[in-house]
Write an enzyme that holds these catalytic residues in place. Structure first.
Site: not given
Ligand code: NAD
Length: 367
Positions: A93, A197
């Site tokens: 990382k 996601v």
């Molecule tokens: P994203 O930023 O698109 O979505 C996160 C969502 O959470 C947003 O809609 C945001 O408004 C909401 N959010 C933020 N703070 C909040 C709070 N206090 N209460 C409620 N909702 C809140 O991110 P993502 O890509 O959908 O990823 C979501 C999670 O999955 C993250 O932890 C990310 O690290 C993990 N992840 C994502 C991927 C990927 O392919 N995108 C892969 C592995 C892990």
């Protein structure tokens, strides 16, 4: 930490090598460039299975030691994630210290790319929190060791739909473990965080006849989920107290902690968010004692990593999806392992990851 003076340059030292021995990191690279203001740390944790792959995070760290800690913690997590997913990849990382809104530039990202290039493929980077696909295009101008590029550049594009599919598979296998069959029809699922996601996950769940509850801070996303998937909108606090079958954290890390665990009434926790357990041992054990089935985050959310890994062999989304589907079986194997070894599910997943690394080390022990 102790402050020492070296030729009038203040250098802050801490027990770095002792720390590295504990975490078993192979290599840490500190990258500095005065002209662009680049300050970055590349942490390569383990390359037994293959080159270390992990995104580059850009964050305004209050202290440099926080950046080092983040790089160490996140790179170790990548080793486990790649191993359990059955990929020939190690864990690494990078973190860039700085405000992504004000301190990022083409020159800074390209300079960073040159540091990545210097590692000759031992480290492969991708976008992460605070960096974008556009930034990775700049990095790619200086090195080929970048994945997660747009489809127009031969990459796999946005990995979120693949991640969501893996989470959906993990929810189904957890249902199989809890209820004896993996049908989700008629079950209730609370999705916290309906971003890239979470929203795709809602779509899969809705298609299977799930009663959905959603919480987010984004009003537009909530309205979309209510309109398209018949989801009931609740606050974060209300969601934690809901009597639902399954809780799917898809927003924040450390959501499973001393404060939230006593409130939860679900039977399964399975979501995409990284680092859901505030403390792997303490909170993992509490979940086990409460009889809540917890799908280890780095196993269930590996679809994104599988997707970028697929870029290495000429990207075909169907192949990435097929490999992601295997998360279903992996999760069941881990639940079995947890029972046999009397471990919580997170610990069992780590054991599973370490076993594969150990076994492959033996395979590589002869020429
Ligand atoms: P994203 O930023 O698109 O979505 C996160 C969502 O959470 C947003 O809609 C945001 O408004 C909401 N959010 C933020 N703070 C909040 C709070 N206090 N209460 C409620 N909702 C809140 O991110 P993502 O890509 O959908 O990823 C979501 C999670 O999955 C993250 O932890 C990310 O690290 C993990 N992840 C994502 C991927 C990927 O392919 N995108 C892969 C592995 C892990």
């Amino acid at each position: 930490m102790a402050e020492i003076q070296t030729q009038n340059v203040p250098v802050t030292t801490f027990d770095l090598f002792a720390g590295l021995e504990t975490t078993q990191h192979e290599q840490i690279v500190f990258c500095q460039d005065h002209a662009t203001g680049l300050k970055a740390i590349i942490a390569v944790h383990n390359t037994v299975l293959g080159p270390g792959l992990g995104g580059t995070r850009m964050w305004y760290y209050a202290h440099e030691k926080d950046a080092v800690r983040d790089a160490l913690r996140l790179s170790r997590g990548m080793t486990y994630k790649a191993s359990v997913a059955g990929l020939n990849l190690g864990g690494a990382k990078a973190v860039i210290i700085g405000d992504p809104k004000t301190q990022k530039s083409e020159a800074l990202m390209r300079k960073f790319g040159r540091f990545v290039e210097n590692l000759n493929g031992k480290y492969i980077t991708a976008e992460d929190v605070g960096t974008t696909t556009r930034d990775m295009e700049y990095v790619n101008m200086e090195t080929d060791h970048v994945v997660g590029l747009p489809e127009s550049m031969g990459g796999g594009g946005d990995p979120s739909p693949v991640t969501a599919y893996g989470v959906y598979m993990g929810i189904k296998s957890s249902a199989k473990q809890a209820y004896g069959n993996d049908s989700l029809s008629g079950k209730s699922v609370a999705v916290m965080g309906i971003g890239k996601v979470g929203m795709h996950l809602c779509e899969y769940l809705h298609k299977e006849g799930v009663k959905l509850y959603v919480a987010d801070i984004n009003e537009g996303a909530l309205k979309y989920a209510a309109d398209h998937f018949g989801a009931t909108v609740v606050s974060n606090d209300d969601m934690l107290n809901l009597e639902v079958d399954i809780f799917a954290p898809c927003a924040l890390g450390a959501i499973l902690n001393d404060n939230t665990l006593p409130k939860l009434k679900c039977q399964i926790i399975a979501g995409a968010a990284n680092n859901q357990l505030e403390d792997e041992n303490i909170h993992g054990n509490i979940l086990r004692e409460k009889g809540i089935i917890y799908a280890p985050d780095f196993v269930i959310n590996a679809g994104g990593l599988i997707n970028v890994y697929s870029e290495y062999n000429g990207y075909v989304r169907e192949q990435a999806m097929a490999q992601t589907e295997n998360i279903y079986n992996t999760i069941l194997d881990i639940y079995k392992m947890a029972d046999v070894h009397n471990l919580n599910n997170q610990q069992a997943a780590i054991k599973h990851a370490e076993k594969r690394i150990h076994d492959m080390m033996l395979v590589h022990s002869t020429y």
